[in-house]
Write an enzyme that holds these catalytic residues in place. Structure first.
Site, PDB file in Angstrom:
ATOM      1  N   TYR A 337       0.844  -1.204   0.000  1.00 23.88           N
ATOM      2  CA  TYR A 337       0.000   0.000   0.000  1.00 23.88           C
ATOM      3  C   TYR A 337       0.877   1.251   0.000  1.00 23.88           C
ATOM      4  O   TYR A 337       0.638   2.202  -0.743  1.00 23.88           O
ATOM      5  CB  TYR A 337      -0.889   0.031   1.244  1.00 23.88           C
ATOM      6  CG  TYR A 337      -2.038  -0.964   1.254  1.00 23.88           C
ATOM      7  CD1 TYR A 337      -3.044  -0.901   0.291  1.00 23.88           C
ATOM      8  CD2 TYR A 337      -2.137  -1.929   2.245  1.00 23.88           C
ATOM      9  CE1 TYR A 337      -4.110  -1.785   0.324  1.00 23.88           C
ATOM     10  CE2 TYR A 337      -3.196  -2.822   2.279  1.00 23.88           C
ATOM     11  CZ  TYR A 337      -4.184  -2.756   1.314  1.00 23.88           C
ATOM     12  OH  TYR A 337      -5.242  -3.627   1.357  1.00 23.88           O
ATOM     13  N   LYS A 346      -1.308  10.600  -9.001  1.00 16.92           N
ATOM     14  CA  LYS A 346      -2.563   9.855  -9.007  1.00 16.92           C
ATOM     15  C   LYS A 346      -3.568  10.415  -7.998  1.00 16.92           C
ATOM     16  O   LYS A 346      -4.727  10.681  -8.345  1.00 16.92           O
ATOM     17  CB  LYS A 346      -2.252   8.393  -8.687  1.00 16.92           C
ATOM     18  CG  LYS A 346      -3.453   7.507  -8.508  1.00 16.92           C
ATOM     19  CD  LYS A 346      -3.004   6.084  -8.152  1.00 16.92           C
ATOM     20  CE  LYS A 346      -4.073   5.328  -7.422  1.00 16.92           C
ATOM     21  NZ  LYS A 346      -3.556   4.082  -6.848  1.00 16.92           N
ATOM     22  N   TYR A 347      -3.119  10.619  -6.749  1.00 14.36           N
ATOM     23  CA  TYR A 347      -4.090  11.047  -5.720  1.00 14.36           C
ATOM     24  C   TYR A 347      -4.504  12.494  -5.907  1.00 14.36           C
ATOM     25  O   TYR A 347      -5.620  12.887  -5.554  1.00 14.36           O
ATOM     26  CB  TYR A 347      -3.529  10.759  -4.324  1.00 14.36           C
ATOM     27  CG  TYR A 347      -3.494   9.272  -4.064  1.00 14.36           C
ATOM     28  CD1 TYR A 347      -4.684   8.578  -3.846  1.00 14.36           C
ATOM     29  CD2 TYR A 347      -2.309   8.556  -4.093  1.00 14.36           C
ATOM     30  CE1 TYR A 347      -4.680   7.207  -3.648  1.00 14.36           C
ATOM     31  CE2 TYR A 347      -2.291   7.191  -3.892  1.00 14.36           C
ATOM     32  CZ  TYR A 347      -3.479   6.511  -3.678  1.00 14.36           C
ATOM     33  OH  TYR A 347      -3.476   5.164  -3.494  1.00 14.36           O
ATOM     34  N   GLU A 400     -13.383  -1.866   3.364  1.00 15.76           N
ATOM     35  CA  GLU A 400     -12.142  -2.589   3.068  1.00 15.76           C
ATOM     36  C   GLU A 400     -12.299  -4.032   3.521  1.00 15.76           C
ATOM     37  O   GLU A 400     -12.741  -4.303   4.621  1.00 15.76           O
ATOM     38  CB  GLU A 400     -10.963  -1.896   3.791  1.00 15.76           C
ATOM     39  CG  GLU A 400      -9.631  -2.624   3.689  1.00 15.76           C
ATOM     40  CD  GLU A 400      -9.223  -2.940   2.261  1.00 15.76           C
ATOM     41  OE1 GLU A 400      -9.234  -2.015   1.420  1.00 15.76           O
ATOM     42  OE2 GLU A 400      -8.912  -4.121   1.968  1.00 15.76           O
ATOM     43  N   ASP A 427     -16.293  -7.314   2.016  1.00 17.49           N
ATOM     44  CA  ASP A 427     -16.087  -7.390   0.572  1.00 17.49           C
ATOM     45  C   ASP A 427     -17.079  -6.425  -0.061  1.00 17.49           C
ATOM     46  O   ASP A 427     -18.274  -6.513   0.204  1.00 17.49           O
ATOM     47  CB  ASP A 427     -16.340  -8.827   0.099  1.00 17.49           C
ATOM     48  CG  ASP A 427     -15.993  -9.024  -1.377  1.00 17.49           C
ATOM     49  OD1 ASP A 427     -16.285  -8.125  -2.202  1.00 17.49           O
ATOM     50  OD2 ASP A 427     -15.428 -10.083  -1.699  1.00 17.49           O
ATOM     51  N   GLU A 443     -10.220   2.581  -6.312  1.00 18.36           N
ATOM     52  CA  GLU A 443      -8.960   2.571  -7.076  1.00 18.36           C
ATOM     53  C   GLU A 443      -8.575   1.113  -7.326  1.00 18.36           C
ATOM     54  O   GLU A 443      -7.655   0.581  -6.749  1.00 18.36           O
ATOM     55  CB  GLU A 443      -7.842   3.338  -6.353  1.00 18.36           C
ATOM     56  CG  GLU A 443      -7.680   3.039  -4.880  1.00 18.36           C
ATOM     57  CD  GLU A 443      -6.372   3.642  -4.323  1.00 18.36           C
ATOM     58  OE1 GLU A 443      -5.403   3.793  -5.088  1.00 18.36           O
ATOM     59  OE2 GLU A 443      -6.321   3.931  -3.123  1.00 18.36           O
ATOM     60  N   GLU A 452      -7.571  -6.132 -12.777  1.00 19.39           N
ATOM     61  CA  GLU A 452      -7.645  -6.507 -11.351  1.00 19.39           C
ATOM     62  C   GLU A 452      -9.101  -6.636 -10.915  1.00 19.39           C
ATOM     63  O   GLU A 452      -9.417  -6.531  -9.750  1.00 19.39           O
ATOM     64  CB  GLU A 452      -6.846  -5.510 -10.503  1.00 19.39           C
ATOM     65  CG  GLU A 452      -5.345  -5.591 -10.824  1.00 19.39           C
ATOM     66  CD  GLU A 452      -4.467  -4.656  -9.963  1.00 19.39           C
ATOM     67  OE1 GLU A 452      -4.981  -4.096  -8.976  1.00 19.39           O
ATOM     68  OE2 GLU A 452      -3.279  -4.507 -10.289  1.00 19.39           O
TER      69      GLU A 452
END
Lengths: 704, 704
Positions: A337, A346-347, A400, A427, A443, A452
């Protein structure tokens, strides 16, 4: 291997075609002393001929048709390198340039092969690890040359063999009609490709490139950049003189060196005494006059342009193949992470997107945001920041599935976020909520966009979205382009298992030559998905009664595919102008986060959309066998995204075609008898096709 | 699998391009009864559609754009074959002809793939082993079709899938200009090749060929003959009527059937009721009118032309790969000798050669003959017979290294030959004699001439030959030609080891299509050899002193090659007129035994030189990866015969080229801007090259 400068005693730059005149005499007295002197002068390595003209004289006398065609090895008086020298680790061996491995005369070819083997054997005995072999001398006997090199590789099992090649043939345009064979700007690359293909991509075989005074086109340069270039041959004659009389390289040559030094080749300086004489106009030049070339090279090497953020971030990972992450089925570690959270771009883009989404909403009041797959919370923090900037009150769910990351999130809530954030361990596909969510932020993108399983995850969570809700990203698309990469092909081949060539990899592509000018967009996913909603229950809440009934009535082993709407197929067509060999194709993604806020790793759009973003390397889809493509051919790549309810996978295949101008085959035949219809029809001819890779997801897949 | 005749209820012959009209109704009431009736009529198998028009109607209604793109499996009312029928082992399933696996409409393609999988699943459930799938409908979506077939193969893991294909496209010459894509007489073969290449040569995938009323050219026929054709579809409409009104096939079709029945395909009769009606001019035809077609086929099958001696001898060995014998390092068994002694032609030729050698001699007196490698003595017997015929007194040495065969020879001497024969147990290379020999006779030839080390053995023994002596054979040569053989390629591939594709095999080539019109002579050996004599001692009598000294001084691991004069290299060029895929090349030998007495296994000369000789099958050099060659391309095969003093081996590689008419690449680019020089130069473009096979004899070699 660090970048080193070396000196060659070889007084002549080598050219590709035609026999070389014999060096009249060696410029240096070849002895341990000369090696020592060179090293003292600051060179790392000295390049020396292995044998001397006496050996040549003996071989030449043998080459008269006689009874024996067997050459005995060189004697002490015939070698240039002393067998007991302690400096041989600092010596590169140069195989005699006068040999003709590809001679039309069987006898000459045989003697040449023997000379090569003798010289290699002696160099190996002396502990010399790198040996330079002159390139082929004829276009039509490449197979003969390649066979000799292959034998030599086997006979000297620890020696690195470097083929000394020109970068390109310098074609006199007046003589084109005299050379009907395939002369093109990359014809020498073509010959190299043939040799290493015949030899089956040996790891100890590489290229020594002669840098010409006039650099060839970008097409040629980027082709060689993708090849294993271990030595650059740089003649003093290529240098210019600066105002103070020192040797310098032209801007073009400097850029060339900057680019190629990334490959960490040795640089061998040639003709420096001769060039120093010409430069200084003196017959007897000082040691300083000579070492000026070396000093300039050292200077160049120290003043390389600074690396880009991606080069910095990816250092040591160039062309290194990684299996893509499976964050859905595997839980990531905190360190992983952390690596991704470091992306400066990106952020920022996510924050901008959330800000735009918040400010463009019509409705008033509290905005419910769900960050799904929250990880360690970077997007939660950005959402809060964006809300502050937009002066909007928000409540954020941080969802999460990774229980360890969940604990991490709980701590951040306690220490940073407070009551406006609720942390949920679930999930996302099964997370349900009484109230509706305004904005879902995720993301989940991989290098190929959907690889993914972002589509499947977001299909599951979108039930919690209000009808007017927004999902960030709004959409993403997959893109690909055919490419050459002997380095990646060799790495996959060396694994020696079927699986290796049937798996997509994530890799920072460096020694890769893209074989087309267009990148093909394969497909797109948009969120929320209209198709997913109707099937939500049956997909993720267990089987519905109807479905259960239906499945029991199925006699086959292929139950109905529930995620059919997330399967895709795309065929991309590419024109490949210059002959090449295709080893696979590179994949990228683009994504619209929200409104005009985008991110991209497509090489042609990343600069505009998300410059210096480092979170994603491209994806690489390998081919199990390289496909050769001639000039002006077409490459068609077909890719499938498939699923069987348990897994998602890609399958891919490649076809190549050329268009033969003039007439179709049948036409041609007919017109040979009667030449009445001369209307030229082009005929598109299939050249090759690959097998279907990863058929039925046998070798690689993402688990749902 | 024996050759069977079957009947199809399918009323229409299939054509390749375009959708089929739906069968208006099934001609037979599909039930257990119809199968039983067919079998009772003498058919082995009945070919039935798996589903009926109700299933189609449901699928068609689903194909409207709607939410669900999932087809449920057929229900009881939608299948044509009863699930509990005991006769399904006698049924071939026909997949619905209306599916379009290669539709441009993604939705139609997806539904079609589902229909295919459902029908295959139901057929598999019912125990039907063979299922016929309609061929692709479009030229440009072959990859899509192939992917669907590949999925189907995986989903029905025990079913044999047969693709129903036309033999050739019937190109209307008026429309050629409208079809610029590669229409050629073997374009359908090309599509088949693409499909099975993409699917990676699956063993359960084969071809069902529709026999047309007008047979295509020999090129097309011999191409298909090399492919896995498991079904021939034969329409009643193809039959002619004989004078008695019975259905018969034309001479051309009879020859076709004779040839193809060697592959043991099923034959499916189509349209027989309709054809019987047309034949008899009656609306209601009798059972006899219908079974006349079957009876004729049975008749044809019973009256196949008698096999040639080679077909008889090689029965069951067609395309079966054997490693070549190594009679030098291995001792043969008596049974092996016995097999080879049966050849009616070979020993006749040897006897003739010995007779000619005896009668043409100038010298008078006793003639000393040495039969080296005498085995069980067939050549000793022939030599004695020839001497008797030539009225010459001879003394024969029978030299044999195999101690068991030596005992056999001793017994023959005692029982048959008497004092004119001396039997010696020795390796011929070390056998020495005080007196000189007049004639040395040997039979050391392999399928490629020198591949059983005849040159090395005869070099050793020729020291005993008088200066005026004769060796039989006087010379032999190796020959090769590129070829297609998916069957052999699959057999090698299924071994799944590197070695398999790097070994030459001996095989009776049947399902093989030769890809050129010329066979290339690679090299020749003549005996006695002028080069061998000078080196005899050092080669076979231990190392000479000089050589021993030399070898100790060699620092390399490659001592001087003593048999250098027996190494060879040859490159053969072949024009391949029709597109094909090359899987390897076939090798043959020719030999001059003496004077005008020759033997040959070259297909184009064997009839003239040694008809019906059966001792040798051809040799096959495989390629590890098939090479696709377009129309009018050139194939270059390079072969080496190499040695390292301990072993002899072959290495080989293949390159392919096309000549692009018009202008060279550079030319073309230039002329696009200025069209001044229109002188057309052809440009020869490399298409592909194989790797070097069996490099350094790593995988296969003959021990000295």
């Amino acid at each position: 291997m660090s970048t080193l400068a070396a000196v060659s005693v070889d007084p002549n730059a080598l050219h590709f075609v035609g026999m070389q005149p014999e060096p009249s005499a060696l410029e240096y007295n070849v002895s341990s002393d000369s090696v020592l002197a060179a090293v003292t002068d600051g060179y790392d390595v000295l390049a020396l001929p292995i044998t001397n003209p006496s050996f040549r004289a003996r071989v030449t006398s043998t080459s008269q048709p006689a009874r024996s065609s067997v050459i005995e090895p060189p004697s002490l008086s015939e070698v240039s390198i002393q067998p007991n020298s302690p400096y041989t680790p600092h010596v590169f061996g140069l195989v005699s340039k006068w040999i003709e491995l590809d001679s039309n005369d069987v006898r000459v070819a045989s003697l040449s092969a023997q000379v090569l083997q003798h010289e290699l054997a002696y160099a190996a005995f002396c502990g010399i690890g790198y040996v330079v072999v002159p390139g082929p001398k004829r276009r039509n006997n490449v197979s003969l040359y390649a066979e000799a090199i292959n034998s030599a590789l086997a006979a000297a099992p620890f020696t690195k063999i470097i083929l000394h090649l020109a970068m390109a043939e310098y074609v006199d345009s007046a003589t084109i009609s005299d050379t009907p064979s395939a002369v093109s700007q990359i014809s020498i690359w073509d010959i190299w490709n043939t040799i290493r293909t015949i030899c089956d991509y040996p790891s100890r075989l590489s290229v020594g490139l002669q840098i010409p005074p006039q650099l060839p086109s970008q097409v040629v340069l980027s082709r060689w950049f993708a090849e294993p270039v271990s030595i650059l041959f740089l003649s003093g004659k290529v240098f210019l003189q600066n105002s103070k009389g020192y040797p310098v390289l032209s801007k073009a040559h400097q850029y060339f060196m900057f680019k190629f030094l990334k490959l960490h080749p040795y640089t061998i300086l040639q003709d420096i005494r001769e060039s120093a004489r010409a430069r200084t106009n003196r017959q007897f030049v000082s040691k300083e006059d000579e070492t000026a070339y070396l000093i300039y090279l050292r200077h160049l090497h120290k003043n390389l342009p600074p690396p880009t953020p991606m080069e910095e971030f990816g250092k040591g990972y160039e062309d290194f193949l990684q299996k893509p992450l499976q964050p859905l089925s595997d839980n990531l570690e905190s360190k992983t992470y952390e690596v991704f959270e470091k992306d400066p771009v990106k952020y920022e883009q996510y924050e901008k997107a959330i800000f735009q989404a918040l400010t463009k909403r019509q409705e008033q009041g509290l905005v419910i945001i769900a960050v799904v797959g929250a990880g360690r919370g970077p997007l939660v923090a950005r959402a809060l920041k964006a809300a502050e900037a937009a002066k909007t009150s928000v409540f954020v769910f941080a969802v999460e599935k990774n229980p360890s990351a969940y604990i991490y999130l709980l701590q951040r809530k306690a220490q940073e976020w407070g009551d406006n954030v609720e942390v949920v361990c679930s999930d996302m596909r099964t997370w349900r909520l009484q109230q509706g969510v305004d904005i879902i932020v995720s993301e989940l993108l991989g290098s190929f966009g959907d690889n993914e399983l972002s589509p499947e995850c977001l299909d599951g969570v979108q039930e919690v979205l209000k009808p007017s809700g927004i999902m960030i990203p709004q959409s993403y698309s997959a893109h690909f382009i055919p490419a050459l990469s002997p380095k990646i092909y060799s790495a996959i081949k060396s694994q020696n298992k079927e699986e290796a060539a049937n798996t997509p990899y994530v890799a920072l592509l460096q020694a890769v030559d893209l074989l087309a000018t267009n990148i093909h967009q394969a497909w797109e996913f948009t969120h929320p998905s209209p198709l997913a909603k109707s099937k939500r229950e049956s997909t993720y809440d267990g089987l519905s009664l109807e479905l259960a009934l239906q499945q029991t009535s199925v006699t086959s082993n292929t139950p109905a595919i529930i995620n059919e709407h997330n399967t895709r197929h795309s065929k991309g067509r590419f024109l490949c102008e210059n002959r090449a060999v295709m080893h696979g194709f590179a994949g990228y993604f683009e994504s619209v986060l929200y409104g005009d806020v985008e991110i991209s790793i497509r090489p042609d759009t990343l600069g505009k959309k998300s410059k210096d973003m480092v979170s994603w390397f491209p994806i690489w889809f390998p081919l199990s066998e390289p496909l050769y493509v001639p000039d002006e051919s077409e490459i068609e790549i077909s890719v499938w995204r498939k699923t069987d309810n348990r897994r998602v996978w890609y399958e891919w295949l490649v076809e190549t075609f050329v268009t033969i101008p003039g007439s179709s085959t049948l036409d041609r035949r007919e017109s040979s008898s009667s030449r009445t219809s001369t209307a030229a029809t082009n005929s598109r001819v299939r050249l090759s096709c690959s097998k279907l890779h990863n058929a039925n997801g046998k070798y690689s897949s993402m688990n749902l």
